[in-house]
Each structure stands twice: as structure tokens, then as C-alpha cells.
Design a protein around this motif. Structure first.
Motif, PDB file in Angstrom:
ATOM      1  N   VAL A 143       1.026  -1.196  -0.008  1.00  0.00           N
ATOM      2  CA  VAL A 143       0.520   0.280  -0.393  1.00  0.00           C
ATOM      3  C   VAL A 143       1.420   1.040   0.107  1.00  0.00           C
ATOM      4  CG1 VAL A 143      -2.134  -1.225   0.936  1.00  0.00           C
ATOM      5  CG2 VAL A 143      -0.114  -0.101   2.337  1.00  0.00           C
ATOM      6  N   PRO A 144       0.187   2.798  -0.463  1.00  0.00           N
ATOM      7  CA  PRO A 144       1.137   3.449  -0.112  1.00  0.00           C
ATOM      8  C   PRO A 144       1.835   4.328   0.917  1.00  0.00           C
ATOM      9  CG  PRO A 144      -1.126   4.469  -1.363  1.00  0.00           C
ATOM     10  CD  PRO A 144      -1.489   2.703  -0.788  1.00  0.00           C
ATOM     11  N   ASN A 145       0.781   4.346   1.521  1.00  0.00           N
ATOM     12  CA  ASN A 145       1.217   4.233   3.517  1.00  0.00           C
ATOM     13  C   ASN A 145       1.187   3.880   3.944  1.00  0.00           C
ATOM     14  OD1 ASN A 145      -1.729   4.751   4.126  1.00  0.00           O
ATOM     15  ND2 ASN A 145      -2.039   6.483   2.427  1.00  0.00           N
ATOM     16  N   ARG A 146       1.783   4.360   5.366  1.00  0.00           N
ATOM     17  CA  ARG A 146       1.564   3.685   7.080  1.00  0.00           C
ATOM     18  C   ARG A 146       0.533   3.203   7.258  1.00  0.00           C
ATOM     19  NH1 ARG A 146       5.684   1.759   9.504  1.00  0.00           N
ATOM     20  NH2 ARG A 146       5.522   0.876  11.520  1.00  0.00           N
ATOM     21  N   TYR A 147      -0.423   4.507   6.898  1.00  0.00           N
ATOM     22  CA  TYR A 147      -1.871   4.687   7.681  1.00  0.00           C
ATOM     23  C   TYR A 147      -2.931   2.911   6.653  1.00  0.00           C
ATOM     24  CZ  TYR A 147      -7.462   4.839   7.907  1.00  0.00           C
ATOM     25  OH  TYR A 147      -8.359   5.048   8.597  1.00  0.00           O
ATOM     26  N   LEU A 148      -2.214   2.474   6.116  1.00  0.00           N
ATOM     27  CA  LEU A 148      -3.427   2.006   5.074  1.00  0.00           C
ATOM     28  C   LEU A 148      -2.751   0.798   5.809  1.00  0.00           C
ATOM     29  CD1 LEU A 148      -4.299   2.864   1.354  1.00  0.00           C
ATOM     30  CD2 LEU A 148      -5.618   2.611   3.078  1.00  0.00           C
ATOM     31  N   ALA A 149      -1.514   0.541   5.635  1.00  0.00           N
ATOM     32  CA  ALA A 149      -0.857  -1.297   6.236  1.00  0.00           C
ATOM     33  C   ALA A 149      -1.564  -1.581   7.577  1.00  0.00           C
ATOM     34  CB  ALA A 149       0.499  -1.071   6.345  1.00  0.00           C
ATOM     35  N   GLY A 150      -1.197  -0.385   8.280  1.00  0.00           N
ATOM     36  CA  GLY A 150      -2.013   0.107   9.934  1.00  0.00           C
ATOM     37  C   GLY A 150      -3.414  -0.855   9.663  1.00  0.00           C
ATOM     38  N   ILE A 151      -4.444  -0.229   9.164  1.00  0.00           N
ATOM     39  CA  ILE A 151      -5.910  -0.589   9.373  1.00  0.00           C
ATOM     40  C   ILE A 151      -5.745  -2.310   9.186  1.00  0.00           C
ATOM     41  CG2 ILE A 151      -7.348   1.537   9.745  1.00  0.00           C
ATOM     42  CD1 ILE A 151      -7.979   1.503   6.575  1.00  0.00           C
ATOM     43  N   THR A 152      -4.619  -2.610   8.000  1.00  0.00           N
ATOM     44  CA  THR A 152      -4.740  -3.686   7.541  1.00  0.00           C
ATOM     45  C   THR A 152      -4.837  -4.953   8.445  1.00  0.00           C
ATOM     46  OG1 THR A 152      -4.600  -2.588   5.386  1.00  0.00           O
ATOM     47  CG2 THR A 152      -4.677  -5.678   5.919  1.00  0.00           C
ATOM     48  N   GLU A 153      -3.306  -4.482   8.798  1.00  0.00           N
ATOM     49  CA  GLU A 153      -2.917  -5.385   9.991  1.00  0.00           C
ATOM     50  C   GLU A 153      -4.143  -5.927  11.036  1.00  0.00           C
ATOM     51  OE1 GLU A 153       0.960  -5.615  12.716  1.00  0.00           O
ATOM     52  OE2 GLU A 153      -0.012  -3.869  12.476  1.00  0.00           O
ATOM     53  N   VAL A 154      -4.381  -4.518  11.438  1.00  0.00           N
ATOM     54  CA  VAL A 154      -5.617  -4.670  12.259  1.00  0.00           C
ATOM     55  C   VAL A 154      -6.679  -5.343  11.486  1.00  0.00           C
ATOM     56  CG1 VAL A 154      -7.135  -3.364  13.803  1.00  0.00           C
ATOM     57  CG2 VAL A 154      -4.938  -2.404  13.571  1.00  0.00           C
ATOM     58  N   ALA A 155      -7.585  -5.376  10.344  1.00  0.00           N
ATOM     59  CA  ALA A 155      -8.202  -6.528  10.220  1.00  0.00           C
ATOM     60  C   ALA A 155      -7.685  -7.806  10.411  1.00  0.00           C
ATOM     61  CB  ALA A 155      -8.705  -5.324   9.517  1.00  0.00           C
ATOM     62  N   LEU A 156      -6.735  -8.079   9.951  1.00  0.00           N
ATOM     63  CA  LEU A 156      -6.313  -9.214   9.484  1.00  0.00           C
ATOM     64  C   LEU A 156      -6.161 -10.177  11.282  1.00  0.00           C
ATOM     65  CD1 LEU A 156      -4.441  -8.944   5.995  1.00  0.00           C
ATOM     66  CD2 LEU A 156      -6.031  -9.844   6.695  1.00  0.00           C
ATOM     67  N   LYS A 157      -5.430  -9.091  12.313  1.00  0.00           N
ATOM     68  CA  LYS A 157      -4.534  -9.682  13.177  1.00  0.00           C
ATOM     69  C   LYS A 157      -6.555 -10.535  14.616  1.00  0.00           C
ATOM     70  CE  LYS A 157      -4.520  -6.098  15.970  1.00  0.00           C
ATOM     71  NZ  LYS A 157      -3.233  -4.737  16.403  1.00  0.00           N
ATOM     72  N   GLU A 158      -7.468  -9.760  13.786  1.00  0.00           N
ATOM     73  CA  GLU A 158      -8.619 -10.432  14.124  1.00  0.00           C
ATOM     74  C   GLU A 158      -8.286 -11.880  14.098  1.00  0.00           C
ATOM     75  OE1 GLU A 158     -11.348  -9.194  16.632  1.00  0.00           O
ATOM     76  OE2 GLU A 158      -9.720  -7.420  16.121  1.00  0.00           O
ATOM     77  N   HIS A 159      -7.882 -12.248  12.909  1.00  0.00           N
ATOM     78  CA  HIS A 159      -7.665 -13.542  12.280  1.00  0.00           C
ATOM     79  C   HIS A 159      -6.938 -14.769  12.508  1.00  0.00           C
ATOM     80  CE1 HIS A 159     -11.628 -12.197  11.007  1.00  0.00           C
ATOM     81  NE2 HIS A 159     -10.939 -11.804  10.178  1.00  0.00           N
ATOM     82  N   ILE A 160      -5.934 -14.281  12.742  1.00  0.00           N
ATOM     83  CA  ILE A 160      -3.896 -14.670  13.228  1.00  0.00           C
ATOM     84  C   ILE A 160      -3.587 -13.893  13.819  1.00  0.00           C
ATOM     85  CG2 ILE A 160      -3.678 -13.167  10.795  1.00  0.00           C
ATOM     86  CD1 ILE A 160      -2.231 -16.272  10.174  1.00  0.00           C
TER      87      ILE A 160
END
Length: 265
Positions: A143-160
Motif C-alpha cells: 500500500v502507498p502509506n503506513r495508515y493503510l498498512a496499519g488498518i489492514t494489519e488490525v483487520a487481519l489480526k482478528e483472524h491470525i
């Protein structure tokens, strides 16, 4: 003649195995070359990585005052979803935050002790994976910035998971996993803002660490409690030195400690 200077995380170079370097003011040490040799570590003083003062290290190599003031120790470092530079909003220093946050970031899966999701700048691949002691890793989105990476990580760590069990990593109690299958399984949970950045056809990256013998159990060396230590080096994994007596030393966790190192036979 001993090596002397303030500890910072070991520099690495991908290879078979990975090459590790300790950098000092006027010299460097290829740590791979001292496997099976005795290393004498002596703690001399603290040296904050920001102000350079002899003050107790609080976190990340910084004294307490610097940790709560300087831009490169803001909360968004550990929690990328708190990044605000893409909105033009300052945390501690907007120019610094723009420089770091507004660049390509990777959300990835790494297998160190278990599969975990993480975030790093594109420029830090595969260094970040090596530092975590991952023997395999794969990118999920870029992704082009850290914020988008951060919200993706938050979403995925609900499942792993998003944490490494460092003891399991150091004893090499790790199973191989099909990270491509995991990446595809997790795709449905990527937030819509980042969904178009999914990486379709990449493959796993594998890391080989220079370890002659893994410990059966680990005991951690704390320089505040044991300021003078000698041991025979048996391996390097992540940012840890592994010694013959099962002692492990976290170099990155000891950033800001000024030490001398002597290499024996």
C-alpha cells in the motif's frame, strides 16, 4: 583489541546463511566469523541513541525523556493504524512523519514461532523478517502509506496472530506452513480501502540462519543484571546471539548500551 561502542541492531545481508554485522564507530564485526569462538561482553555505560547521554535506557534505545519527545518514537511506530501524515496532521514532527509514513508499506505473513501478520516499509523487506527470526514470509498487500498498512494489519489480526513467541523461535520449535494458502484465505478480511493492493502471484521467501546448535531452553542475558558475560557463540537468529550454555542475548533489545566485546579462541 576489543570492539567498543554503543549497541544498535545488527545489520544483515541476505544469503545462505544470512550474514550479520555489528557496527562500531571505527570498525565492524562479521558475527558469522566468530561462531564457535568465545565472546566476552562487558557493559560500560548507557548511551541514548538520540541525545547520547549516559541515562538509563527506557525503550528502543532511547532514554525516557527522548522516548516521549522525539518523532521516531511516536505511538504510530508500534501502531501503524495511528498514522496521520496522509491527512496532514502532525503527531510530533509532520515533516519526519511524512517522510516515513508516506512511502510504500507491506503487510505480510511471517513464520518465526507461528504465523503472524506484520507491517514494514517496502525498503525493509526482507530485513524486517530476518530481524524477527522468520524462516519463511510472504507479502499480502503493498500500500502507498503506513495508515493503510496499519488498518489492514488490525483487520487481519482478528483472524491470525500478530506476536512472535521468541522462546519457540530460538529453540527452532517451528512448523513449516503454506503461507500462500494462508494469504489467499485471509484476503476476504482485507479492508476495502486496501483490497485493490492485494498481491496475487508472489511466493514465499525463505531465510537460513547461521546456527550451529539451537538451545533446548533459553535463558536471557540482561546486561543490567549481568554486566560481564563470557560464552561460546553457537548461533545467530533474529537479533539474538545464541551461546553454548543456552544463554541468548537480544542485541536489538540492548540498543543504547555501550559495551566492549572481546573475541577469544
Amino acid at each position: 583489541m576489543p570492539y567498543e561502542g554503543v549497541l544498535q541492531k545488527m545489520q544483515t545481508e541476505i544469503g545462505s546463511p544470512i550474514q550479520y554485522y555489528l557496527i562500531f564507530p571505527n570498525d565492524y564485526l562479521n558475527v558469522n566469523q566468530v561462531l564457535d569462538k568465545e565472546i566476552h561482553i562487558r557493559f560500560i555505560k548507557y548511551q541514548c541513541l538520540n541525545c547520547g547521554q549516559d541515562r538509563p535506557i527506557y525503550r528502543q534505545g532511547f532514554c525516557r525523556t527522548c522516548f516521549f519527545e522525539i518523532p521516531n518514537a511516536g505511538d504510530w511506530i508500534m501502531r501503524p493504524e495511528l498514522s496521520t501524515a496522509h491527512l496532514g496532521k502532525e503527531d510530533r514532527d509532520l515533516e519526519y512523519e511524512k517522510k516515513v509514513q508516506l512511502q510504500p508499506h507491506i503487510v505480510y505473513l511471517a513464520n518465526s514461532s507461528n504465523i503472524k501478520v506484520g507491517v514494514t516499509r517496502r525498503s525493509q523487506v526482507p530485513t524486517r523478517w530476518i530481524d524477527q527470526g522468520a524462516h519463511e514470509a510472504i507479502e499480502i498487500v503493498e500500500v502507498p502509506n503506513r495508515y493503510l498498512a496499519g488498518i489492514t494489519e488490525v483487520a487481519l489480526k482478528e483472524h491470525i496472530g500478530d506476536k512472535t513467541n521468541w522462546r519457540r523461535m530460538l529453540t527452532n520449535d517451528v512448523d513449516d506452513e503454506d503461507l500462500e494458502a494462508w494469504r489467499n484465505k485471509l484476503r476476504r478480511y482485507i479492508p476495502k480501502e486496501a483490497a485493490s493492493y492485494f498481491i496475487e502471484n508472489n511466493t514465499e521467501t525463505h531465510m537460513e540462519f547461521p546456527v550451529l546448535r539451537y538451545p533446548n531452553k533459553v535463558k536471557s542475558l540482561n546486561l543490567d543484571k549481568v554486566p560481564d558475560f563470557k560464552g561460546v557463540l553457537k548461533g545467530i537468529k533474529g537479533q539474538y546471539l545464541i551461546f553454548e550454555d543456552n544463554t541468548v542475548f537480544n542485541v536489538r533489545g540492548s540498543e543504547g548500551y555501550y559495551v566492549s566485546l572481546e573475541i577469544g579462541g
